[in-house]
Motif scaffolding. Sequence first.
Motif, PDB file in Angstrom:
ATOM      1  N   VAL A  21       0.860  -1.141  -0.012  1.00  0.00           N
ATOM      2  CA  VAL A  21      -0.081   0.099  -0.069  1.00  0.00           C
ATOM      3  C   VAL A  21       0.821   1.228   0.021  1.00  0.00           C
ATOM      4  N   PHE A  22       1.854   1.297   0.811  1.00  0.00           N
ATOM      5  CA  PHE A  22       2.823   2.406   0.793  1.00  0.00           C
ATOM      6  C   PHE A  22       3.538   2.734  -0.497  1.00  0.00           C
ATOM      7  N   LEU A  23       3.817   1.771  -1.293  1.00  0.00           N
ATOM      8  CA  LEU A  23       4.435   1.857  -2.748  1.00  0.00           C
ATOM      9  C   LEU A  23       3.404   2.177  -3.563  1.00  0.00           C
ATOM     10  N   GLU A  24       2.182   1.753  -3.245  1.00  0.00           N
ATOM     11  CA  GLU A  24       0.938   2.069  -4.475  1.00  0.00           C
ATOM     12  C   GLU A  24       0.479   3.503  -4.317  1.00  0.00           C
ATOM     13  N   LYS A  25       0.341   3.868  -3.090  1.00  0.00           N
ATOM     14  CA  LYS A  25      -0.306   5.123  -2.759  1.00  0.00           C
ATOM     15  C   LYS A  25       0.485   6.227  -2.247  1.00  0.00           C
ATOM     16  N   GLY A  26       1.645   5.863  -1.858  1.00  0.00           N
ATOM     17  CA  GLY A  26       2.728   6.886  -1.062  1.00  0.00           C
ATOM     18  C   GLY A  26       2.449   6.886   0.167  1.00  0.00           C
ATOM     19  N   TYR A  27       3.413   7.194   1.253  1.00  0.00           N
ATOM     20  CA  TYR A  27       3.317   7.260   2.589  1.00  0.00           C
ATOM     21  C   TYR A  27       2.068   8.201   2.789  1.00  0.00           C
ATOM     22  N   GLU A  28       2.057   9.460   2.413  1.00  0.00           N
ATOM     23  CA  GLU A  28       1.000  10.333   3.095  1.00  0.00           C
ATOM     24  C   GLU A  28      -0.509  10.055   2.809  1.00  0.00           C
ATOM     25  N   SER A  29      -0.593   9.433   1.517  1.00  0.00           N
ATOM     26  CA  SER A  29      -1.856   8.841   1.132  1.00  0.00           C
ATOM     27  C   SER A  29      -2.518   7.683   1.724  1.00  0.00           C
ATOM     28  N   THR A  30      -1.630   6.906   2.164  1.00  0.00           N
ATOM     29  CA  THR A  30      -1.720   5.527   2.939  1.00  0.00           C
ATOM     30  C   THR A  30      -2.555   5.681   4.380  1.00  0.00           C
ATOM     31  N   MET A  32      -4.586   3.677   7.562  1.00  0.00           N
ATOM     32  CA  MET A  32      -4.699   2.252   8.337  1.00  0.00           C
ATOM     33  C   MET A  32      -5.708   1.580   7.728  1.00  0.00           C
ATOM     34  N   GLU A  33      -6.732   2.108   7.666  1.00  0.00           N
ATOM     35  CA  GLU A  33      -7.948   1.567   6.893  1.00  0.00           C
ATOM     36  C   GLU A  33      -7.407   0.666   5.689  1.00  0.00           C
ATOM     37  N   ALA A  34      -6.586   1.470   4.601  1.00  0.00           N
ATOM     38  CA  ALA A  34      -6.125   0.805   3.613  1.00  0.00           C
ATOM     39  C   ALA A  34      -5.200  -0.402   3.785  1.00  0.00           C
ATOM     40  N   ILE A  35      -4.583  -0.315   4.656  1.00  0.00           N
ATOM     41  CA  ILE A  35      -3.360  -1.314   5.089  1.00  0.00           C
ATOM     42  C   ILE A  35      -4.505  -2.495   5.632  1.00  0.00           C
ATOM     43  N   ALA A  36      -5.247  -2.050   6.623  1.00  0.00           N
ATOM     44  CA  ALA A  36      -6.184  -3.070   7.108  1.00  0.00           C
ATOM     45  C   ALA A  36      -7.015  -4.192   5.985  1.00  0.00           C
ATOM     46  N   GLN A  37      -7.661  -3.203   5.042  1.00  0.00           N
ATOM     47  CA  GLN A  37      -8.431  -3.931   3.806  1.00  0.00           C
ATOM     48  C   GLN A  37      -7.114  -4.925   3.159  1.00  0.00           C
ATOM     49  N   LYS A  38      -6.023  -4.320   2.709  1.00  0.00           N
ATOM     50  CA  LYS A  38      -5.092  -5.007   1.978  1.00  0.00           C
ATOM     51  C   LYS A  38      -4.699  -6.243   2.618  1.00  0.00           C
ATOM     52  N   ALA A  39      -4.693  -6.236   3.994  1.00  0.00           N
ATOM     53  CA  ALA A  39      -4.013  -7.305   5.138  1.00  0.00           C
ATOM     54  C   ALA A  39      -5.212  -8.293   5.345  1.00  0.00           C
ATOM     55  N   GLY A  40      -6.496  -7.826   5.048  1.00  0.00           N
ATOM     56  CA  GLY A  40      -7.418  -8.880   5.343  1.00  0.00           C
ATOM     57  C   GLY A  40      -7.915  -8.768   6.770  1.00  0.00           C
ATOM     58  N   THR A 103      13.650  -2.415  -2.321  1.00  0.00           N
ATOM     59  CA  THR A 103      14.329  -1.149  -2.557  1.00  0.00           C
ATOM     60  C   THR A 103      13.804   0.079  -2.805  1.00  0.00           C
ATOM     61  N   ALA A 104      12.478  -0.112  -3.630  1.00  0.00           N
ATOM     62  CA  ALA A 104      11.616   0.826  -3.735  1.00  0.00           C
ATOM     63  C   ALA A 104      10.909   1.348  -2.185  1.00  0.00           C
ATOM     64  N   PHE A 105      10.957   0.196  -1.388  1.00  0.00           N
ATOM     65  CA  PHE A 105      10.568   0.749  -0.018  1.00  0.00           C
ATOM     66  C   PHE A 105      11.426   1.469   0.843  1.00  0.00           C
ATOM     67  N   LEU A 106      12.790   1.010   0.546  1.00  0.00           N
ATOM     68  CA  LEU A 106      13.849   1.780   1.410  1.00  0.00           C
ATOM     69  C   LEU A 106      13.949   3.199   1.029  1.00  0.00           C
ATOM     70  N   PHE A 107      13.653   3.436  -0.233  1.00  0.00           N
ATOM     71  CA  PHE A 107      13.985   4.798  -0.920  1.00  0.00           C
ATOM     72  C   PHE A 107      12.705   5.637  -0.178  1.00  0.00           C
ATOM     73  N   LEU A 108      11.554   5.272  -0.419  1.00  0.00           N
ATOM     74  CA  LEU A 108      10.369   5.594   0.260  1.00  0.00           C
ATOM     75  C   LEU A 108      10.509   6.088   1.467  1.00  0.00           C
ATOM     76  N   SER A 109      10.799   5.045   2.360  1.00  0.00           N
ATOM     77  CA  SER A 109      11.297   5.233   3.745  1.00  0.00           C
ATOM     78  C   SER A 109      12.281   6.273   3.984  1.00  0.00           C
ATOM     79  N   MET A 110      13.402   6.268   3.382  1.00  0.00           N
ATOM     80  CA  MET A 110      14.404   7.539   3.355  1.00  0.00           C
ATOM     81  C   MET A 110      13.770   8.820   3.220  1.00  0.00           C
ATOM     82  N   ALA A 111      12.992   8.894   2.418  1.00  0.00           N
ATOM     83  CA  ALA A 111      12.335  10.283   2.228  1.00  0.00           C
ATOM     84  C   ALA A 111      11.288  10.475   3.304  1.00  0.00           C
ATOM     85  N   LYS A 112      10.904   9.756   3.921  1.00  0.00           N
ATOM     86  CA  LYS A 112       9.728   9.956   4.872  1.00  0.00           C
ATOM     87  C   LYS A 112      10.484  10.266   6.491  1.00  0.00           C
ATOM     88  N   ILE A 113      11.581   9.470   6.629  1.00  0.00           N
ATOM     89  CA  ILE A 113      12.353   9.753   7.871  1.00  0.00           C
ATOM     90  C   ILE A 113      12.986  11.351   8.189  1.00  0.00           C
TER      91      ILE A 113
END
Length: 197
Positions: A21-30, A32-40, A103-113
């Motif tokens: 979800v983070f990779l699909e929507k970006g951190y800011e647009s993600t 908790m509801e979207a994560i819950a839905q994706k995780a079932g 790798t994409a998630f690593l770069f997303l995380s680095m931007a957020k920190i």
Amino acid sequence: MVSRKSREVRINEITEAAIDVFLEKGYESTTMEAIAQKAGVSKGGLYHYFKSKDMILIHANDKISEKVAKLMETALECSSVREGILYYIEKYISYWMENPRETAFLFLSMAKILENPDLLKYYKQYTADYITFFEGAFTMGIQLGEFKLHNVKASAVTLMAALDGVLGYMLFDEDLILEEVIQHFEEKFIKSIEKSE
């Protein structure tokens, strides 16, 4: 009777779903509801495991860091410090190149920190551990007579920075070949400090 999944399995499922979800929507647009839905899981169920998406981001990075920590452990078991460092360099770069999602998630995380002081504390500790590993390896190399006396802190910091920096270049430049990159690292970070026979 429906079997309940173990806590560890459920947390892993949530973590994997969150990365997607983070990779699909970006951190800011993600959400908790979207994560819950994706995780079932229900939103309440998600909050049972994680209180915020920051916590999920940290946990996901912890899971990826465990894989890097295993590379460090294996590097320490090599027959020489030189071989251990080269093993780590090759496997570290290979891991990120073979796992583009992580790798994409690593770069997303680095931007957020950079925006979040709590996440920044986590990464500062990760970086400190990483530098300590390399400092220890270079120090051991000196003690065992493989390497010349040199500034191990400088070697550790520059090797770490070069490894993380080369990932971006390798993603964008198809002319960079893994074997050649490893040879460059060996030349700059190993041969330059090796004791001559």
